[in-house]
Design a protein around this motif. Sequence first.
Motif, short mmCIF file in Angstrom:
data_model
loop_
_atom_site.label_atom_id
_atom_site.label_comp_id
_atom_site.label_asym_id
_atom_site.label_seq_id
_atom_site.Cartn_x
_atom_site.Cartn_y
_atom_site.Cartn_z
N PRO A 87 1.78 7.69 4.19
CA PRO A 87 2.87 7.29 5.08
C PRO A 87 2.36 6.72 6.41
N ASP A 88 1.23 7.19 6.89
CA ASP A 88 0.67 6.68 8.14
C ASP A 88 0.09 5.28 7.97
N GLY A 89 -0.16 4.85 6.74
CA GLY A 89 -0.77 3.55 6.50
C GLY A 89 0.22 2.45 6.15
N LEU A 90 1.50 2.64 6.44
CA LEU A 90 2.51 1.65 6.07
C LEU A 90 2.58 0.45 7.02
N ALA A 91 1.95 0.56 8.19
CA ALA A 91 1.96 -0.57 9.12
C ALA A 91 1.33 -1.78 8.46
N GLY A 92 1.99 -2.90 8.54
CA GLY A 92 1.46 -4.13 7.96
C GLY A 92 1.78 -4.32 6.49
N ILE A 93 2.42 -3.34 5.85
CA ILE A 93 2.81 -3.47 4.45
C ILE A 93 4.12 -4.25 4.36
N ASP A 94 4.12 -5.30 3.56
CA ASP A 94 5.35 -6.05 3.30
C ASP A 94 5.91 -5.53 1.97
N PHE A 95 6.97 -4.77 2.04
CA PHE A 95 7.54 -4.16 0.83
C PHE A 95 7.93 -5.22 -0.20
N LEU A 96 8.29 -6.41 0.26
CA LEU A 96 8.72 -7.45 -0.67
C LEU A 96 7.58 -8.00 -1.52
N ASP A 97 6.35 -7.57 -1.24
CA ASP A 97 5.22 -7.93 -2.10
C ASP A 97 5.19 -7.08 -3.37
N TYR A 98 6.10 -6.10 -3.47
CA TYR A 98 6.09 -5.13 -4.56
C TYR A 98 7.41 -5.17 -5.31
N ASN A 99 7.34 -4.88 -6.60
CA ASN A 99 8.53 -4.76 -7.42
C ASN A 99 9.13 -3.36 -7.32
N VAL A 100 8.26 -2.37 -7.14
CA VAL A 100 8.67 -0.97 -7.07
C VAL A 100 7.89 -0.27 -5.97
N THR A 112 12.37 2.95 11.11
CA THR A 112 12.05 1.56 10.80
C THR A 112 11.74 1.40 9.33
N TYR A 113 10.90 2.28 8.78
CA TYR A 113 10.52 2.18 7.37
C TYR A 113 11.69 2.52 6.46
N VAL A 114 12.50 3.50 6.87
CA VAL A 114 13.68 3.85 6.06
C VAL A 114 14.60 2.64 5.95
N GLU A 115 14.87 1.98 7.06
CA GLU A 115 15.75 0.82 7.04
C GLU A 115 15.14 -0.34 6.26
N ARG A 116 13.83 -0.55 6.41
CA ARG A 116 13.17 -1.61 5.64
C ARG A 116 13.24 -1.33 4.14
N LEU A 117 13.08 -0.06 3.76
CA LEU A 117 13.15 0.29 2.33
C LEU A 117 14.58 0.15 1.80
N LYS A 118 15.56 0.47 2.60
CA LYS A 118 16.95 0.27 2.17
C LYS A 118 17.22 -1.22 1.97
N SER A 119 16.71 -2.05 2.86
CA SER A 119 16.85 -3.49 2.71
C SER A 119 16.12 -3.98 1.47
N PHE A 120 14.96 -3.40 1.19
CA PHE A 120 14.17 -3.70 -0.01
C PHE A 120 15.01 -3.45 -1.26
N ASN A 122 18.32 -3.18 -1.41
CA ASN A 122 19.49 -4.08 -1.40
C ASN A 122 19.12 -5.50 -1.81
N SER A 123 17.83 -5.85 -1.75
CA SER A 123 17.40 -7.18 -2.20
C SER A 123 17.15 -7.21 -3.70
N GLY A 124 17.38 -6.08 -4.38
CA GLY A 124 17.24 -6.05 -5.83
C GLY A 124 15.97 -5.39 -6.33
N ARG A 125 15.18 -4.81 -5.43
CA ARG A 125 13.94 -4.13 -5.82
C ARG A 125 14.22 -2.67 -6.09
N SER A 126 13.21 -1.96 -6.60
CA SER A 126 13.40 -0.57 -7.02
C SER A 126 12.63 0.40 -6.13
N LEU A 127 13.29 1.51 -5.82
CA LEU A 127 12.69 2.60 -5.05
C LEU A 127 12.79 3.85 -5.89
#
Length: 169
Positions: A87-100, A112-120, A122-127
């Motif tokens: 979790p401490d290493g998430l800086a600089g990670i673009d979630f949209l580079d991943y399918n899951v 910030t990460y919670v909101e980014r993951l929710k957006s991820f 909502n864009s059709g990706r899987s969590l």
Amino acid sequence: TELQIDAGQEAAARFTRSVSRTGHHSGRVEISDDDLMADNQYYFSFHIPDHFNLLLVKGDPAADLISLALVPSLSINQYWSVKEVTPDGLAGIDFLDYNVVILAGAPALSETYVERLKSFVNSGRSLFFTLGSSTDQEFFNSRWGDFAGVKIDDPMKTDVSRAGYFAMS
């Protein structure tokens, strides 16, 4: 699948079909002719990628088991790649580079990460969440409960007896 539906009525039908290869696929659903021809066919398409990218956020010791299940051997031909991060290493990670994205142990993340993951999502990706003894029940319920449709009622027991288990050394 064949259904008999009266005018103005609704019915649910389940269509199953598997595809044997990756790439773009398309199809159509058609109903028999009626007075309005324009709504008798529905076209759809979907894409199955050649390769999936997974991000494993290691917030729990179970992440090592998930990693092993996903990549049991480097010599096996795989259709996915796995990147592991704490979790401490998430800086600089673009979630949209991943399918899951897999949150092992559903770690407490910054807003910030919670909101980014929710957006991820909502864009059709899987969590994907796994829950464990280290999961913060209050954090999970307040940040993810309504969004995921899952609430933790009782925390996981941490004082489990070894009765019924075998240890091999």
